[in-house]
Design an enzyme around this catalytic site. Structure first.
Site, PDB file in Angstrom:
ATOM      1  N   TRP A  15      -5.869   1.275  10.167  1.00  0.00           N
ATOM      2  CA  TRP A  15      -6.018   1.268   8.713  1.00  0.00           C
ATOM      3  C   TRP A  15      -5.839  -0.141   8.143  1.00  0.00           C
ATOM      4  O   TRP A  15      -6.485  -0.504   7.154  1.00  0.00           O
ATOM      5  CB  TRP A  15      -5.041   2.250   8.065  1.00  0.00           C
ATOM      6  N   TYR A  41       0.844  -1.205   0.000  1.00  0.00           N
ATOM      7  CA  TYR A  41       0.000   0.000   0.000  1.00  0.00           C
ATOM      8  C   TYR A  41       0.874   1.249   0.000  1.00  0.00           C
ATOM      9  O   TYR A  41       0.651   2.188  -0.774  1.00  0.00           O
ATOM     10  CB  TYR A  41      -0.929  -0.026   1.219  1.00  0.00           C
ATOM     11  N   GLU A  59     -11.961   5.915   4.469  1.00  0.00           N
ATOM     12  CA  GLU A  59     -11.404   6.715   5.570  1.00  0.00           C
ATOM     13  C   GLU A  59     -12.441   6.890   6.675  1.00  0.00           C
ATOM     14  O   GLU A  59     -12.103   6.865   7.859  1.00  0.00           O
ATOM     15  CB  GLU A  59     -10.911   8.072   5.063  1.00  0.00           C
TER      16      GLU A  59
END
Length: 192
Positions: free
Chosen positions: A56, A26, A48
């Site tokens: 995350w 990522y 988000e």
């Protein structure tokens, strides 16, 4: 110990990227690179918001499930989701089953479906700060959680009817979508 660190391959990266292989990919291939397009930005905005209060990595690992559950984050399709779809989503183990976050996603899609093509992209990118006015962060301590621009973006989105997007979420969106480059100064991914 919050400056760029060498990974197993010897490449310097932001320290947060080295905890899992998922983060390495990522970090190297996606985070901080410019994202354009209403549906692509809608996806990032939604993810988000779902991340709020969570790690995350939890969202990143469930992203395929989110994409399947939310019709690839196609705004026009998600805007047609019904209460039955909301109940289906609440039972879907492939996503975060938070009633408020699901409701916000569906409501946001309905709002955005009435916008002109490119309007979300234009609005979000209008809050990108001048990169020349931002020094490259040397350590993680130099990376803010909120900025004046993210606060203004959050207010602008809320004013237009978008839910679940506070200044911290807006800043995370700005980082993820390349409005700001918060890769550390020595990170190999900086400026890509």
């Amino acid at each position: 110990m919050s400056a760029a660190l060498a990974g197993p391959d010897g490449v310097l990266r932001c320290p947060w990227a080295l905890s899992t292989e998922d983060y390495v990919a990522y970090h190297d291939e996606e985070w901080g690179r410019p994202v354009h397009g209403d549906d692509a930005l809608f996806e990032r905005l939604c993810l988000e918001a779902f991340q709020s209060g969570l790690s995350w990595i939890t969202i990143l690992r469930r992203r395929p499930g989110f994409r399947a559950a939310f019709a690839g984050f196609d705004i026009a399709k998600v805007a047609t989701f019904t209460e039955a779809d909301a109940e289906r989503l609440l039972a879907d183990p492939g996503i975060i089953r938070n009633r408020l976050k699901i409701a916000a996603t569906l409501a946001n899609a309905r709002v955005l479906a009435d916008w002109s093509p490119g309007e979300l992209d234009e609005l979000i990118w209008s809050y990108a700060p001048d990169p020349a006015g931002r020094p490259a962060p040397r350590t993680l301590a130099d990376v803010p959680a909120v900025t004046d621009e993210s606060t203004a973006l959050s207010k602008a989105l809320k004013k237009r009817g978008i839910r679940f997007v506070g200044p911290t979420t807006a800043y995370a969106l700005m980082q993820a979508c390349g409005l700001v480059d918060d890769h550390l100064v020595d990170c190999a991914a900086r400026g890509r």
